[in-house]
Motif scaffolding. Structure first.
Motif, PDB file in Angstrom:
ATOM      1  N   ILE A 197       0.839  -1.200   0.000  1.00 56.27           N
ATOM      2  CA  ILE A 197       0.000   0.000   0.000  1.00 56.27           C
ATOM      3  C   ILE A 197       0.877   1.255   0.000  1.00 56.27           C
ATOM      4  O   ILE A 197       0.609   2.230  -0.721  1.00 56.27           O
ATOM      5  N   HIS A 198       1.933   1.220   0.813  1.00 53.19           N
ATOM      6  CA  HIS A 198       2.831   2.376   0.894  1.00 53.19           C
ATOM      7  C   HIS A 198       3.498   2.649  -0.458  1.00 53.19           C
ATOM      8  O   HIS A 198       3.623   3.801  -0.886  1.00 53.19           O
ATOM      9  N   ASN A 204       1.711   6.848  -6.689  1.00 57.24           N
ATOM     10  CA  ASN A 204       0.489   7.531  -7.102  1.00 57.24           C
ATOM     11  C   ASN A 204       0.518   8.994  -6.655  1.00 57.24           C
ATOM     12  O   ASN A 204      -0.515   9.572  -6.320  1.00 57.24           O
ATOM     13  N   GLY A 205       1.728   9.564  -6.628  1.00 62.70           N
ATOM     14  CA  GLY A 205       1.864  10.971  -6.266  1.00 62.70           C
ATOM     15  C   GLY A 205       1.562  11.268  -4.815  1.00 62.70           C
ATOM     16  O   GLY A 205       1.071  12.352  -4.487  1.00 62.70           O
ATOM     17  N   ILE A 210      -7.365   5.790  -1.752  1.00 60.44           N
ATOM     18  CA  ILE A 210      -7.409   4.433  -2.295  1.00 60.44           C
ATOM     19  C   ILE A 210      -8.785   3.837  -1.987  1.00 60.44           C
ATOM     20  O   ILE A 210      -9.227   3.861  -0.832  1.00 60.44           O
ATOM     21  N   SER A 211      -9.426   3.315  -3.011  1.00 65.25           N
ATOM     22  CA  SER A 211     -10.737   2.716  -2.799  1.00 65.25           C
ATOM     23  C   SER A 211     -10.588   1.369  -2.092  1.00 65.25           C
ATOM     24  O   SER A 211      -9.503   0.775  -2.073  1.00 65.25           O
ATOM     25  N   ASP A 212     -11.685   0.873  -1.528  1.00 67.54           N
ATOM     26  CA  ASP A 212     -11.662  -0.424  -0.853  1.00 67.54           C
ATOM     27  C   ASP A 212     -11.292  -1.542  -1.829  1.00 67.54           C
ATOM     28  O   ASP A 212     -10.563  -2.474  -1.466  1.00 67.54           O
ATOM     29  N   ILE A 213     -11.783  -1.431  -3.057  1.00 66.14           N
ATOM     30  CA  ILE A 213     -11.481  -2.453  -4.071  1.00 66.14           C
ATOM     31  C   ILE A 213      -9.998  -2.427  -4.421  1.00 66.14           C
ATOM     32  O   ILE A 213      -9.349  -3.474  -4.515  1.00 66.14           O
TER      33      ILE A 213
END
Length: 225
Positions: A197-198, A204-205, A210-213
């Motif tokens: 995630i990090h 991603n700038g 971030i969406s759940d999906i």
């Protein structure tokens, strides 16, 4: 994960036992010079002690499978490792192979009868040093794992409030300790998720939107082995 744990334990316990034997031999042979103690230790290792220690460590997981119901062969916490070391006879096995190696180096003329007698009588000192050092090392592992669990929670809390600065600081603290711990599956899975995630946020700038999906997909791929 099972193989990683075995390799880590083999390295961790091997180094701990090796260091404890150094300390123990110096304690029971205070009148010998350093080079003599090194020669005796090397002779012991070359005449059965090294192979015996490795075999003793390798039997821990197999013993645990048959006695605790850990059919996967993986340890889920430090308590299970402590149990395996105690009930799996690690110290007893080292004791037996230590006697074997001592007799061997005496038969080959590497030590005289006086040194053999001192080593035999001082064996319990060496075994106690090994046992105490293993306990200290596993206590240290327990502290490291506890600290990582706290940092994992802190990172998640920072993520939930979108505090990127705190996330970065906590992530760096996690990374510094990650390669120092015994690979415990639940901890490793959480850290792999955080890493993925990090990295996604970074690429991603630095956007934490971030969406759940998206998060579900990221975590799924992070733990494919």
């Amino acid at each position: 994960m099972e193989n990683n744990q075995s390799k880590f334990l083999d390295s961790l316990l091997g180094k701990t036992i090796n260091g404890a034997i150094d300390i123990g031999l110096r304690a029971i042979l205070p009148d010998l010079i350093e080079n003599q103690i090194i020669e005796i230790k090397n002779s012991l290792f070359e005449n059965g002690l090294n192979g015996g220690i490795k075999q003793a460590i390798n039997t821990i997981v197999d013993f645990t499978k048959s006695t605790t119901g850990i059919v996967t062969g993986r340890f889920d916490n430090i308590e299970q490792i402590n149990f395996a070391i105690g009930k799996g006879g690690l110290i007893d096995t080292i004791s037996n192979i230590f006697d074997f190696a001592t007799n061997k180096i005496y038969e080959k003329g590497y030590i005289n009868s006086t040194i053999k007698h001192i080593i035999k009588n001082g064996k319990n000192t060496i075994l106690n040093t090994i046992s105490n050092n293993i306990k200290k090392e596993l206590d240290n592992q327990n502290d490291l794992l506890g600290g990582l669990e706290k940092n994992i929670k802190k990172w998640k809390d920072a993520y939930n409030i979108k505090d990127l600065n705190s996330m970065n600081k906590i992530y760096n603290a996690i990374e510094k300790k990650f390669d120092k711990i015994i690979p415990i599956e639940n901890i490793c899975k959480e850290i792999r998720n955080i890493e993925a995630i990090h990295e996604f946020i970074k690429n991603n700038g630095n956007s934490i939107s971030i969406s759940d999906i998206e998060r579900e997909v990221i975590e799924k791929f992070a733990n494919i082995t």
